[in-house]
Design a protein around this motif. Structure first.
Motif, PDB file in Angstrom:
ATOM      1  N   UNK A   1       0.826  -1.209   0.000  1.00 57.10           N
ATOM      2  CA  UNK A   1       0.000   0.000   0.000  1.00 57.10           C
ATOM      3  C   UNK A   1       0.860   1.259   0.000  1.00 57.10           C
ATOM      4  N   UNK A   2       1.882   1.266   0.852  1.00 58.75           N
ATOM      5  CA  UNK A   2       2.720   2.460   0.958  1.00 58.75           C
ATOM      6  C   UNK A   2       3.657   2.610  -0.245  1.00 58.75           C
ATOM      7  N   UNK A   3       4.086   1.495  -0.820  1.00 57.47           N
ATOM      8  CA  UNK A   3       4.876   1.582  -2.053  1.00 57.47           C
ATOM      9  C   UNK A   3       4.025   2.162  -3.183  1.00 57.47           C
ATOM     10  N   UNK A   4       2.764   1.752  -3.240  1.00 61.63           N
ATOM     11  CA  UNK A   4       1.877   2.317  -4.247  1.00 61.63           C
ATOM     12  C   UNK A   4       1.701   3.808  -4.088  1.00 61.63           C
ATOM     13  N   UNK A   5       1.596   4.259  -2.845  1.00 68.29           N
ATOM     14  CA  UNK A   5       1.403   5.686  -2.578  1.00 68.29           C
ATOM     15  C   UNK A   5       2.692   6.476  -2.807  1.00 68.29           C
ATOM     16  N   UNK A   6       3.787   6.011  -2.223  1.00 70.63           N
ATOM     17  CA  UNK A   6       5.029   6.783  -2.241  1.00 70.63           C
ATOM     18  C   UNK A   6       5.723   6.744  -3.598  1.00 70.63           C
ATOM     19  N   UNK A   7       5.620   5.629  -4.304  1.00 65.62           N
ATOM     20  CA  UNK A   7       6.238   5.510  -5.620  1.00 65.62           C
ATOM     21  C   UNK A   7       5.234   5.758  -6.745  1.00 65.62           C
ATOM     22  N   UNK A   8       4.012   6.124  -6.377  1.00 62.95           N
ATOM     23  CA  UNK A   8       2.965   6.403  -7.362  1.00 62.95           C
ATOM     24  C   UNK A   8       2.823   5.234  -8.338  1.00 62.95           C
ATOM     25  N   UNK A   9       2.634   4.056  -7.755  1.00 65.41           N
ATOM     26  CA  UNK A   9       2.558   2.827  -8.540  1.00 65.41           C
ATOM     27  C   UNK A   9       1.249   2.126  -8.189  1.00 65.41           C
ATOM     28  N   UNK A  10       0.167   2.393  -8.936  1.00 65.98           N
ATOM     29  CA  UNK A  10      -1.157   1.865  -8.585  1.00 65.98           C
ATOM     30  C   UNK A  10      -1.220   0.349  -8.469  1.00 65.98           C
TER      31      UNK A  10
END
Length: 386
Positions: free
Chosen positions: A133-142
């Protein structure tokens, strides 16, 4: 590499005068030698994280989940991708969106390599969901966020049960293999910051209720300020009781409970009550007593000498309570033990040190709603391999 790891451990808020690279606007950069040292020792090129201190040289979903988290903290996207790919392929059969990962993989008695125990472990599942979840948010990776939501939803369906007289609670394993009247629980599987983040992601899910029961569990099972490794919920007594198998012992699992509590955001509504309930190590260290390896949580009596990883886990706990003398004592103890070590630290101790020291160095924090707050702009360049 070991010398660089020791230098990294020395660079803490208590030792900011030590030499270090200087960021043009924010001052000394934040060391990552302990992460690179951990990666060189424990992470294969394919993303498998190895615990060398077992006969099977096994890998666990716990190790893979922590690896994902640390790679994200250190903005190491290549390592994150490799760890995720290995976890998906080997622990979830290439179907991580559809099944929770097996908790243990390694060398089988016939010499072949593969899954040793197909059951999932809920703590690892939560950390995997959180890292995604946080990788998706921080790296902008849906795609990461989508996969994280899938893992979280499956954990809620398969590993959260309604315990009679209590309500919804996270079990250590799937509810398909659990039953009452004594429901076994592991308090260290429930970092409140992760539960806060999950509630933000899934407001209709069980996570707020699980967080409330987690505080109740800790308060009920720490009569002398020491948390147990395991406990149980009794349907008959409508109360938390000692675990029938592990009894009232706090040690290698429980040490993480102090770590999670120390890293809670200052404005978390449970932080003060949680730290108060977990006052045992604080009282010991304030009186210059040695930290024990095992504690009888019913009496507060300890035995053995805690390994150095325990001291690493307590760094955020001591910092959160403003206990600077005790914090300095533990940092000195860590340096002394590492300098005297004749062999690499075991996997689990290095994990505990990495969690505690990276937080103390300011490489990451958790927000009020559990969101990860890394300091990527201030990370030192990774050292060249020796």
């Amino acid at each position: 590499m070991r010398r660089r790891c020791l230098a990294a451990l020395a660079l803490s808020p208590l030792a900011v005068a030590l030499p270090g690279a200087v960021h043009p606007t924010t001052g000394p950069c934040l060391p990552i030698g302990d992460w690179t040292g951990f990666a060189e020792r424990h992470i294969q090129r394919d993303g498998r994280i190895i615990d060398f201190d077992t006969p099977e040289h096994h890998s666990t979903s716990e190790g893979q989940s922590y690896g994902l988290f640390f790679a994200l903290v250190h903005n190491d996207r290549p390592a994150f991708d490799r760890i995720l790919q290995w976890t998906d392929a080997n622990l979830a059969g290439g179907r991580l969106a559809q099944r929770l990962p097996a908790w243990r993989w390694g060398r089988k008695p016939d010499g072949q390599w593969g899954v040793l125990d197909d059951n999932p472990a809920s703590d690892s599942d939560l950390w995997i969901a959180y890292a995604l979840l946080e990788a998706g948010r921080l790296w902008n990776h849906p795609a990461f966020r989508s996969l994280g939501r899938d893992v979280l939803a499956r954990a809620a369906r398969e590993e959260v049960a309604h315990l009679p007289g209590l309500g919804r609670m996270l079990l250590p394993w799937p509810r398909s293999v659990a039953s009452g009247p004594l429901w076994r629980l592991n308090p260290s599987y429930l970092p409140l910051q992760l539960l806060r983040r999950f509630h933000q992601e899934d407001p209709e899910g069980p996570w707020r209720e699980v967080a409330q029961h987690t505080l109740h569990m800790v308060e009920a099972t720490t009569p002398h300020g020491f948390a147990p490794d395991w406990c149980a919920w009794s349907e008959s007594w409508r109360a938390f009781v000692a675990d029938a198998e592990k009894r009232a012992v706090g040690s290698y699992d429980a040490i993480r409970i102090y770590l999670w509590a120390g890293m809670l955001h200052a404005q978390d509504p449970t932080r003060a009550a949680l730290l108060k309930a977990l006052g045992g190590p604080r009282n010991l260290l304030q009186h210059k007593a040695a930290l024990p390896e095992f504690v009888d949580t019913d009496t507060g009596a300890g035995r053995g000498t805690a390994p150095v990883g325990f001291s690493g886990a307590l760094l955020p706990y001591l910092q959160a309570q403003g206990l600077q003398d005790a914090l300095a004592q533990q940092l000195a103890w860590i340096r002394e033990r590492l300098q005297a070590a004749s062999s690499p630290l075991p996997y689990y101790e290095r994990v505990l040190l990495l969690f505690g020291q990276a937080w103390l160095d300011g490489r990451y924090a958790f927000g009020r709603n559990g969101e990860l707050q890394p300091e990527w702009r201030r990370l030192c360049p990774a050292p060249h391999s020796a």
